[in-house]
Write an enzyme that holds these catalytic residues in place. Structure first.
Site, PDB file in Angstrom:
ATOM      1  N   CYS A   2       0.861  -1.186   0.000  1.00  0.00           N
ATOM      2  CA  CYS A   2       0.000   0.000   0.000  1.00  0.00           C
ATOM      3  C   CYS A   2       0.893   1.231   0.000  1.00  0.00           C
ATOM      4  O   CYS A   2       2.096   1.140   0.239  1.00  0.00           O
ATOM      5  CB  CYS A   2      -0.862   0.049   1.253  1.00  0.00           C
ATOM      6  SG  CYS A   2      -1.983  -1.334   1.398  1.00  0.00           S
ATOM      7  N   GLY A  28      -0.862   0.533  -4.851  1.00  0.00           N
ATOM      8  CA  GLY A  28      -2.165  -0.037  -4.503  1.00  0.00           C
ATOM      9  C   GLY A  28      -3.233   0.535  -5.398  1.00  0.00           C
ATOM     10  O   GLY A  28      -3.348   1.759  -5.523  1.00  0.00           O
ATOM     11  N   ASN A 102       0.748   0.503   5.883  1.00  0.00           N
ATOM     12  CA  ASN A 102       1.323  -0.310   4.809  1.00  0.00           C
ATOM     13  C   ASN A 102       2.068  -1.472   5.457  1.00  0.00           C
ATOM     14  O   ASN A 102       2.946  -1.256   6.280  1.00  0.00           O
ATOM     15  CB  ASN A 102       2.292   0.545   3.979  1.00  0.00           C
ATOM     16  CG  ASN A 102       3.105  -0.273   2.971  1.00  0.00           C
ATOM     17  OD1 ASN A 102       4.211   0.120   2.627  1.00  0.00           O
ATOM     18  ND2 ASN A 102       2.592  -1.374   2.487  1.00  0.00           N
ATOM     19  N   GLY A 103       1.704  -2.679   5.086  1.00  0.00           N
ATOM     20  CA  GLY A 103       2.376  -3.851   5.645  1.00  0.00           C
ATOM     21  C   GLY A 103       1.370  -4.912   6.016  1.00  0.00           C
ATOM     22  O   GLY A 103       0.219  -4.895   5.567  1.00  0.00           O
ATOM     23  N   TYR A 259      10.479  -4.571  -7.754  1.00  0.00           N
ATOM     24  CA  TYR A 259       9.201  -4.333  -8.429  1.00  0.00           C
ATOM     25  C   TYR A 259       8.386  -3.177  -7.872  1.00  0.00           C
ATOM     26  O   TYR A 259       7.896  -2.330  -8.618  1.00  0.00           O
ATOM     27  CB  TYR A 259       8.373  -5.631  -8.376  1.00  0.00           C
ATOM     28  CG  TYR A 259       6.924  -5.465  -8.779  1.00  0.00           C
ATOM     29  CD1 TYR A 259       6.565  -5.193 -10.092  1.00  0.00           C
ATOM     30  CD2 TYR A 259       5.897  -5.579  -7.832  1.00  0.00           C
ATOM     31  CE1 TYR A 259       5.227  -5.041 -10.464  1.00  0.00           C
ATOM     32  CE2 TYR A 259       4.558  -5.439  -8.195  1.00  0.00           C
ATOM     33  CZ  TYR A 259       4.233  -5.164  -9.508  1.00  0.00           C
ATOM     34  OH  TYR A 259       2.920  -5.012  -9.868  1.00  0.00           O
TER      35      TYR A 259
HETATM   36  O1  LIG Z   1       4.635 -13.676 -12.904  1.00  0.00           O
HETATM   37  P1  LIG Z   1       3.509 -12.739 -12.635  1.00  0.00           P
HETATM   38  O2  LIG Z   1       2.583 -13.292 -11.594  1.00  0.00           O
HETATM   39  O3  LIG Z   1       2.819 -12.295 -13.867  1.00  0.00           O
HETATM   40  O4  LIG Z   1       4.108 -11.450 -11.911  1.00  0.00           O
HETATM   41  C1  LIG Z   1       5.236 -10.760 -12.359  1.00  0.00           C
HETATM   42  C2  LIG Z   1       4.885  -9.672 -13.327  1.00  0.00           C
HETATM   43  O5  LIG Z   1       3.956  -8.724 -12.716  1.00  0.00           O
HETATM   44  C3  LIG Z   1       4.557  -7.447 -12.626  1.00  0.00           C
HETATM   45  O6  LIG Z   1       4.115  -6.604 -13.672  1.00  0.00           O
HETATM   46  P2  LIG Z   1       2.873  -5.611 -13.527  1.00  0.00           P
HETATM   47  O7  LIG Z   1       1.988  -5.753 -14.711  1.00  0.00           O
HETATM   48  O8  LIG Z   1       2.208  -5.809 -12.205  1.00  0.00           O
HETATM   49  O9  LIG Z   1       3.474  -4.141 -13.457  1.00  0.00           O
HETATM   50  P3  LIG Z   1       4.537  -3.292 -14.299  1.00  0.00           P
HETATM   51  O10 LIG Z   1       3.788  -2.619 -15.430  1.00  0.00           O
HETATM   52  O11 LIG Z   1       5.038  -2.294 -13.311  1.00  0.00           O
HETATM   53  O12 LIG Z   1       5.615  -4.172 -14.802  1.00  0.00           O
HETATM   54  C4  LIG Z   1       6.036  -7.687 -12.758  1.00  0.00           C
HETATM   55  O13 LIG Z   1       6.682  -6.535 -13.286  1.00  0.00           O
HETATM   56  C5  LIG Z   1       6.100  -8.852 -13.717  1.00  0.00           C
HETATM   57  O14 LIG Z   1       5.955  -8.405 -15.039  1.00  0.00           O
HETATM   58  N1  LIG Z   2      -0.378  -4.072   1.162  1.00  0.00           N
HETATM   59  C1  LIG Z   2      -0.576  -3.505   2.317  1.00  0.00           C
HETATM   60  O1  LIG Z   2       0.243  -2.766   2.815  1.00  0.00           O
HETATM   61  C2  LIG Z   2      -1.880  -3.880   2.979  1.00  0.00           C
HETATM   62  C3  LIG Z   2      -2.204  -3.189   4.287  1.00  0.00           C
HETATM   63  C4  LIG Z   2      -3.233  -3.972   5.088  1.00  0.00           C
HETATM   64  N2  LIG Z   2      -2.682  -5.220   5.550  1.00  0.00           N
HETATM   65  C5  LIG Z   2      -4.479  -4.212   4.246  1.00  0.00           C
HETATM   66  O2  LIG Z   2      -4.709  -5.312   3.796  1.00  0.00           O
HETATM   67  O3  LIG Z   2      -5.219  -3.285   4.021  1.00  0.00           O
HETATM   68 MG   LIG Z   3       5.714  -6.219 -15.170  1.00  0.00          MG
END
Ligand SMILES: O=P(O)(O)OC[C@H]1O[C@H](OP(=O)(O)OP(=O)(O)O)[C@H](O)[C@@H]1O
Ligand SMILES: NC(=O)CC[C@H](N)C(=O)O
Ligand SMILES: [Mg+2]
Length: 505
Positions: A2, A28, A102-103, A259
């Site tokens: 988040c 998020g 967040n967490g 990421y």
């Molecule tokens: O193996 P998977 O379960 O598919 O997860 C990994 C993928 O998901 C994320 O991309 P995402 O589309 O979330 O965001 P980005 O546009 O920032 O790369 C990450 O960058 C990889 O491309």
């Molecule tokens: N990704 C997060 O930081 C989630 C915060 C909190 N555990 C929720 O589920 O809302």
């Molecule tokens: Mg990606």
């Protein structure tokens, strides 16, 4: 993950918090919320499911009055994705508190029971963040004098650190007092502090998950809030900080650099962008070493996060870098979407192959990580449909084999493509001609270079070592039973909205 933000100032904060949340949107996409304190010392809250631009209409913004406020963008990791679990959360005693988190807490279940049985406190949702808020309220309530001193507030946080386990970067507001922010004793989730000088000499303060939010609002970066530390800014603008953990350790989450975070952010003194470039250098060198016999014509990133890594790999291999996939800018991040069906269909809507770059070529596709394999499987198919001769794939992160319990929604090992599988098997599953992963040591070195003081990163998804030392198989099984994809899908269908206290509908 988040995103959280808080501003304590002297000018209206509604637009500034909105802007900060839109800059943190990549953390998020499920829900967003803002809470401010108005002239009458009342909270004004607007939170709902959706993106920042959908949740806040002009009428909400007008009502979010005040010069102090906090905000949240949510990617659920506990409880449900119902709007009543959007944040900030509110509790009316002592004095009135709102909080954004967040967490993920690893002992939320036990804390919830204790709060009810010993503290006579009811938690109205299944969110761990509401539990956290109530533990905070209970600790503040032990001090009977009004107003509370900075010392009282820090003591309450110290007592909280002793009870709460897991990952938490938090921002909160206490009526009649000010804004409070703190980071867990392992510093797993990021949190930064900044300031801005007004023309009349007064100083406004801001905390946020990532430094990019400070940059955007013209706040100067002061420093990271350190692991276990708390920050308190009074209504009058006075800043207090204190280390509140008994034995703080700096164990930032490695996956933030891979990421989650934006490349233009700095986390714990490390530029995310530079870290990604170095990931590219290390991985490029490994490819050059181990794949000297492969004939690569072109290096193509899988947008968006892997672009910086791929560019550097192309430089190391001395091959052309091409944007072979066009990203639909109106589709967000797929990995943080809820439900496998949605994630699968989003990949095709999000990315399309530029045929000219694939036809009759041996392509090296680069991604930052392979988690469920949703993206790689489809992307490889698209590359072949576009005419590629051979399709190789490189991942800037090592194999992800273990669940995450600290704020990334990877609760079930069975959903992870690398769990219990070796590289060859994964390669076959995603139908690549060759597959290579970064080594964990190389990834750690790549990230650590700018801050050698970090002795250990939180990298449980890669090695199964949980830095809070409280995560056992029993807990992992429990988490999986609550959150694996099929359980979540049923929960989403039967979701009912709980109380939305004081929400500006
Ligand atoms: O193996 P998977 O379960 O598919 O997860 C990994 C993928 O998901 C994320 O991309 P995402 O589309 O979330 O965001 P980005 O546009 O920032 O790369 C990450 O960058 C990889 O491309
Ligand atoms: N990704 C997060 O930081 C989630 C915060 C909190 N555990 C929720 O589920 O809302
Ligand atoms: Mg990606």
């Amino acid at each position: 993950m988040c995103g959280i933000v808080g501003i304590s100032g002297f000018l209206p904060v509604n637009q500034a918090i909105y802007d900060a949340l839109s800059v943190l949107q990549h953390r998020g996409q499920d829900a967003a919320g803002i809470c401010t304190i108005d002239q009458l010392n009342c909270f004004r809250l607007r939170k709902a499911n959706g993106l920042v631009s959908d949740v806040f209409e002009a009428r909400h913004m007008q009502r979010l009055q005040g010069t102090m406020g906090i905000g949240h963008v949510r990617y659920p990791t506990a409880g449900s994705s119902s709007a009543s679990e959007a944040q900030p959360f509110y509790v009316n005693s002592p004095y009135g508190i709102t909080l954004a988190h967040n967490g993920n807490l690893t002992n939320a279940h036990e804390l919830r029971t204790r709060l009810f049985e010993q503290g006579r406190r009811h938690i109205n949702t299944t969110s761990d963040s509401e539990v956290l808020l109530n533990v905070f309220a209970q600790e503040l309530d032990r001090f009977q004098d009004y107003p509370l001193t900075a010392d009282n507030i820090f003591t309450a946080i110290q007592c909280m650190h002793r009870q709460i386990r897991g990952a938490y970067a938090v921002v909160a507001m206490l009526i009649g007092h000010g804004m409070i922010a703190f980071r867990d004793p392992n510093g797993i989730r990021p949190l930064v502090l900044g300031k801005r000088q007004l023309p009349d000499g007064r100083t406004e303060y801001m905390v946020a998950s990532e430094s990019v939010a400070l940059d955007t609002l013209g706040f100067e970066f002061i420093r990271d809030v350190v692991a276990g530390e708390a920050v308190y800014i009074t209504e009058q603008g006075e800043l207090f900080t204190r280390q509140c953990a008994d034995a703080p350790k700096n164990n930032p989450c490695l996956f933030e650099y891979v990421y989650f975070a934006r490349p233009d952010s700095f986390i714990d003194k490390i530029s995310v962008y530079n870290a990604r470039i170095r990931m590219g250098t290390k991985l490029g060198e490994k490819i050059a070493r181990e794949w000297s016999d492969l004939d690569i014509d072109v290096v193509i990133p899988i947008p968006e996060t892997s672009t910086d890594v791929a560019l550097e790999i192309a430089r190391i291999l001395d091959k052309p870098y091409r944007q072979g996939f066009v990203k639909n800018r109106y589709v967000g991040r797929t990995f943080i979407m809820p439900g496998q069906q949605l994630r699968r269909s989003a990949v095709r809507r999000k990315l399309n192959a530029n045929r000219a770059e694939f036809r009759d070529k041996n392509v090296l596709l680069v991604d930052d990580s392979i988690v469920r394999g949703t993206t790689s499987e489809q992307i490889i198919e698209m590359a072949r449909e576009a005419g590629a001769k051979r399709v190789y794939l490189a991942s800037a992160a090592p194999e992800i084999r273990f669940p995450n319990v600290y704020g990334i929604d990877m609760p079930s090992v069975n959903e992870l493509i690398a769990h219990g599988r070796e590289v060859d098997e994964i390669c076959q599953l995603i139908k690549a001609d060759a597959l290579i992963f970064q080594d964990l040591n190389d990834l750690i070195e790549a990230v650590k270079e700018e801050n050698p003081d970090i002795a250990q990163f939180e990298c449980s998804v890669f090695n199964g070592v949980y830095v809070t030392q409280d995560v056992n198989q029993e807990y992992l099984d429990y988490l999986q039973s609550l959150r694996k994809d099929d359980v979540q899908a049923v929960a989403r269908q039967s979701e009912v909205e709980g109380l939305e206290l004081h929400n500006e509908g």
